[in-house]
Scaffold this motif. Structure first.
Motif, PDB file in Angstrom:
ATOM      1  N   PHE A  50       0.805  -1.214   0.000  1.00 27.76           N
ATOM      2  CA  PHE A  50       0.000   0.000   0.000  1.00 27.76           C
ATOM      3  C   PHE A  50       0.841   1.269   0.000  1.00 27.76           C
ATOM      4  O   PHE A  50       0.490   2.252  -0.666  1.00 27.76           O
ATOM      5  N   THR A  76      -5.678   2.183  -3.832  1.00 27.28           N
ATOM      6  CA  THR A  76      -5.324   2.385  -2.428  1.00 27.28           C
ATOM      7  C   THR A  76      -5.985   3.654  -1.917  1.00 27.28           C
ATOM      8  O   THR A  76      -6.476   4.480  -2.698  1.00 27.28           O
ATOM      9  N   ARG A 127      -7.365  -0.279   0.996  1.00 29.84           N
ATOM     10  CA  ARG A 127      -8.114  -0.155  -0.253  1.00 29.84           C
ATOM     11  C   ARG A 127      -9.595  -0.310   0.065  1.00 29.84           C
ATOM     12  O   ARG A 127     -10.006  -1.214   0.796  1.00 29.84           O
TER      13      ARG A 127
END
Length: 602
Positions: free
Chosen positions: A199, A284, A311
């Protein structure tokens, strides 16, 4: 870890300058990719209208012949790959036009196509009684049922399908309504092998794409300190130097105009970002509040510190529809008291046309609006000046709107002395926009390269950095303000605005970190709301949210319900909010004596 991918950005919007790709190929060193951003909400509506009427192809028709084909041999020879959302509502059609043009030149690029974001044919399935606008909570279904026609419905999709097309060998990837920043992020996922749960890296790549997507805005275009920006005519296109650890340097080719500074990058970083800690894209949720910007050389700014919070289970969707018709005219008035004459001209034309509508048994205008541009001044009653009377009128039917356009031409002999021929007069459908969320699981995408299917997986919901749920602290307030000492905000800060639907945001970035407390003390949610209510002649102060961005000493203000319905529905002469930050820069900020003397006497 030493590998650096260099991405140039050639366009920021539909019909942007053709000089971008030519400049990048001539002056940028060792590019790996060039990205093209063509799409916006209003563009999708226009493409949909053309498809419905049979007058358009549904994609950016200039992409092949104007932007790519003249340079295709060079691109292939230098192995520079292209990623573009020029496909609009018809990526396959765009790819076919490009392929046909290339074959006519004896060239055979491998062309990847990403589809599935166009949901226009599934409106009844996607929009139900519980579907709400993501900004104001209004019913999307009511908008659809009241529309004359729906032009487009698209989902904002992510970067992994783009990466898959590149992984399958595509020289050029054409997408539909992918997230703007995904054009760069897809290339970085492919090059560095970033995974769906990386991420922080996905957020860093999204930030790279976000800084690049508006081309010259990050290299000094629309910069607060416009006098410091050399050579607008030859302004440099941005280049992002991206590394596998997510680090980034924004620069531009040598011997080009423009500048790359902490200020230009900071302004673009918060452009069209509402909550900087919760910037949602398909791949994300980005947290930009601790991003750091460092000038590491002439026209070189290092960017680091983006975090990915996970997400979302949903994707953003945008629906454009038409409801009603708008008449518009721009009529010049020349001579003494031109502004007063222009104001009366608008009133009289609305009155006359209103009478004609009644006589024709047509309903009245839904609303009318008149602006007077120019003409006023300290001695305008005794000095010949020029004013423009800008009149707008909305009507349910095209016939009613057209009546005003036809009648305004009579003013040249029926009304004020000094009236000249209108500069422009037209009618058009009123396009409106609404955005909402839909489950990502119901959006099915496909990827092909030269017609062959490419397998890929789209990531689902995920979370990370749960410890970062609390918002960053607001700036500490100063204790050394001296009564009566103020400076205009522009002396303390840069500012940039961005619009989204019926709201706009204004980012205020302190020129020096020690100025931020004074800015924060003066620019409260209440004071900013009151300021814009006055500046925009609103009946009441709009709702304002203020977000803190301590990483680079900034505040971001989101001003709700302030865009008169959005870009193509607004009656404002500034329907894309380009002047909203400028309206704030003269705000008086109380400061200490030390700061006052430094800025004013210095």
């Amino acid at each position: 870890m030493s590998k650096v991918i260099r991405i140039g950005a050639a366009t920021a919007f539909f019909n942007d300058s053709r000089m971008g790709i030519a400049q990048l190929l001539e002056k940028a060193d060792a590019l790996d990719y060039i990205i093209f951003d063509f799409l916006a909400e209003s563009v999708m509506g226009g493409l949909g209208r053309g498809l419905e009427a049979g007058t358009g192809a549904g994609f950016a028709t200039d992409f092949a012949g104007v932007y790519i084909l003249p340079h295709l041999h060079t691109l292939l020879d230098r192995k520079i790959r292209i990623v573009a959302n020029a496909g609009g509502l018809n990526p396959a059609g765009c790819a076919e036009a490009l392929r046909a043009g290339a074959e006519a030149l004896g060239l055979h690029p491998r062309i990847g196509v990403v589809e599935g974001d166009n949901l226009t044919g599934r409106v009844s399935e996607m929009v139900g009684a519980g579907t709400r606008d993501m900004f104001d909570g209004s019913s999307v279904l009511d908008k659809v049922l009241g529309a004359d026609q729906v032009n487009s419905l698209v989902a904002y999709t992510g970067a992994f399908p783009i990466a898959a097309a590149l992984g399958a060998g595509a020289d050029i990837v054409v997408t539909g309504r992918a997230v703007d920043s995904a054009l760069a992020l897809g290339a970085l996922i492919h090059e560095f092998g970033w995974g769906s749960d990386d991420f922080d890296l996905l957020a860093a790549g999204t930030l790279a794409g976000h800084l690049l997507e508006c081309s010259a805005q990050v290299t000094g275009g629309t910069f607060t300190d416009w006098r410091d920006v050399p050579d607008w005519a030859g302004i440099g296109m941005p280049v992002g130097e991206c590394s596998a650890d997510g680090s980034l340097v924004i620069t531009k080719p040598q011997d080009t105009g423009g500048i790359v500074t902490v200020g230009t990058v900071a302004e673009q970083l918060l452009y069209e970002v509402s909550d900087p800690q919760r910037y949602y894209v398909a791949d994300t949720v980005c947290d930009f509040t601790d991003v750091h910007l460092t000038q590491v050389g002439e026209d070189r700014v290092a960017v680091s510190g983006a975090r990915g919070l996970g997400r979302s289970a949903d994707l953003k969707a945008s629906l454009t529809y038409e409801q009603g018709w708008r008449a518009a005219a721009y009529i010049p008035i020349i001579g003494l008291e031109s502004a007063a004459k222009a104001r009366r001209l608008g009133e009289e034309l609305f009155a006359r046309t209103g009478t004609m509508l009644r006589a024709s048994q047509l309903p009245p205008f839904d609303r009318t609006h008149c602006d007077v541009i120019g003409g006023d001044g300290p001695d305008s009653a005794n000095t010949a000046t020029t004013a423009i009377c800008r009149i707008l009128a909305d009507h349910p039917d095209q016939q009613g709107a057209q009546m005003l356009v036809q009648e305004q031409s009579s003013a040249i002999s029926h009304m004020s002395v000094g009236i000249s021929i209108s500069l422009a007069a037209s009618t058009r459908p009123i396009q409106r926009i609404t955005g909402f969320l839909l489950p990502r699981s119901i959006v099915s995408q496909s990827v092909t390269v030269d017609g062959s299917k490419v397998s890929f997986s789209v990531p689902g919901e995920g979370t990370a950095h749960a410890d970062n749920a609390l918002p960053p602290p607001q700036p500490a307030l100063p204790d050394d303000i001296e009564a009566g000492l103020t400076v205009p905000l522009i002396r303390l800060a840069w500012a940039r605005r961005g619009d989204k639907g019926n709201l706009f945001n204004v980012a205020v970035i302190a020129r020096r970190s020690e100025y931020l407390p004074y800015i924060a003390a003066a620019l409260t949610e209440h004071s900013v709301g009151v300021h814009y209510a006055c500046a925009l002649a609103m009946d009441s102060a709009p709702g304002v949210e203020r977000f803190s961005v301590p990483g680079f000493s900034a505040l971001n203000f989101v001003v709700a319900n302030s865009m008169d319905g959005g870009i193509l529905a607004s009656t404002s002469i500034d329907c894309v909010a380009k002047g909203r930050a400028q309206m704030l820069l003269d705000f008086p900020v109380p400061v200490s004596r030390v700061v006052y003397e430094e800025l004013i006497r210095g």
